[in-house]
Design an enzyme around this catalytic site. Structure first.
Site, short mmCIF file in Angstrom:
data_model
loop_
_atom_site.label_atom_id
_atom_site.label_comp_id
_atom_site.label_asym_id
_atom_site.label_seq_id
_atom_site.Cartn_x
_atom_site.Cartn_y
_atom_site.Cartn_z
N HIS A 154 114.20 -46.62 76.19
CA HIS A 154 114.51 -47.54 75.00
C HIS A 154 115.76 -47.00 74.36
O HIS A 154 116.73 -47.97 73.78
CB HIS A 154 113.39 -47.43 73.94
CG HIS A 154 113.86 -48.27 72.79
ND1 HIS A 154 113.26 -48.01 71.54
CD2 HIS A 154 114.51 -49.49 72.62
CE1 HIS A 154 113.48 -48.91 70.53
NE2 HIS A 154 114.41 -49.96 71.24
N GLU A 176 124.29 -49.95 72.98
CA GLU A 176 123.89 -48.70 72.65
C GLU A 176 124.76 -47.46 72.67
O GLU A 176 124.84 -46.67 71.91
CB GLU A 176 122.90 -48.35 74.05
CG GLU A 176 121.65 -49.02 74.01
CD GLU A 176 120.81 -48.91 72.79
OE1 GLU A 176 120.28 -47.72 72.88
OE2 GLU A 176 120.37 -49.89 72.23
N HIS A 211 124.80 -45.78 69.29
CA HIS A 211 124.18 -44.20 69.19
C HIS A 211 125.14 -43.29 70.10
O HIS A 211 125.24 -42.20 69.52
CB HIS A 211 122.90 -44.22 70.03
CG HIS A 211 121.94 -45.27 69.23
ND1 HIS A 211 121.47 -44.98 67.84
CD2 HIS A 211 121.23 -46.73 69.63
CE1 HIS A 211 120.66 -46.05 67.56
NE2 HIS A 211 120.61 -46.99 68.66
#
Length: 218
Positions: free
Chosen positions: A65, A112, A116
């Site tokens: 995830h 992503e 992050h």
């Protein structure tokens, strides 16, 4: 004179951009824990009904995830992910870190990285996109679900939209920067407000894989 002014402005803007980049990088290092989350596709598609959800054919188990430096997001807006940087990881990423709600896995990986990955570049093992995505794949291979459930520092997350049951959606494991397990995160990272820590108040279920995620009995 005009050339001189132009050179001065270029230097000033160059120094400003460099200072901002360094500030972004310095800020991105101010995190304590690294959150690694695995997702069960059947449960995710069954409970996340607001958008179309599809489990890719190559997926046959828990998927990644995310890999999140805790409490930090979008640490370097200028560092964009390119296909070349993860070219030799493509096949493994499609299997172990697919997008379940987007037809473009690369756009998902771009988001992503932007949200992050850029916050992890202060750590040597995540200092570039290839290292960041490689580390996520390495963690997926290294830690089986049984190891997750028996280790300290893990937090299963469940969908609690049903009266007498919980649906296991994801499992998170918390690392320190040196990848030792059991870091105390400063905040929770949930995929949705209805996805919260599992409790022992009711039974926990896991939805099977199916070609019809929103109707698993068909």
């Amino acid at each position: 004179m005009a050339i001189y002014i132009g050179i001065c402005l270029a230097v000033v803007y160059g120094l400003t951009a460099t200072t901002e980049a360094r500030a972004d990088m310095k800020d991105s290092c101010q995190w304590k824990c690294l959150v690694f989350s695995q997702l069960w596709p059947g449960s995710f598609c069954m409970t996340f009904s607001k958008r179309f959800c599809k489990i890719p054919n190559q997926v046959n188990g828990w998927t990644i995830h995310g890999l999140w430096p805790d409490g930090k997001e979008f640490c370097n807006h200028t560092w964009k992910l390119t296909r070349k940087e993860i070219g030799n990881l493509w096949t493994d990423l499609q299997k172990y870190w697919p997008s379940l709600i987007s037809n473009s896995p690369f756009k998902f990986w771009q988001s992503e990285w932007a949200k992050h990955g850029t916050c992890g570049t202060c750590a040597d093992n995540m200092s570039c996109p290839h290292k960041y995505f490689s580390l996520a794949l390495e963690l997926r291979m290294k830690f089986s679900i049984d190891e997750f459930l028996s280790a300290t520092g893990i937090k299963p997350s469940c969908y609690n939209g049903y009266t007498k049951r919980q649906v296991l959606v994801q499992i998170k494991i918390f690392f320190s920067k040196d990848l030792s397990i059991g870091c105390n995160a400063s905040q929770e990272n949930f995929i949705h407000p209805y996805c919260k820590p599992c409790t022992n108040k009711s039974e926990i279920y896991l939805y099977p894989f199916t070609e019809h995620p929103h109707n698993p009995c068909s």
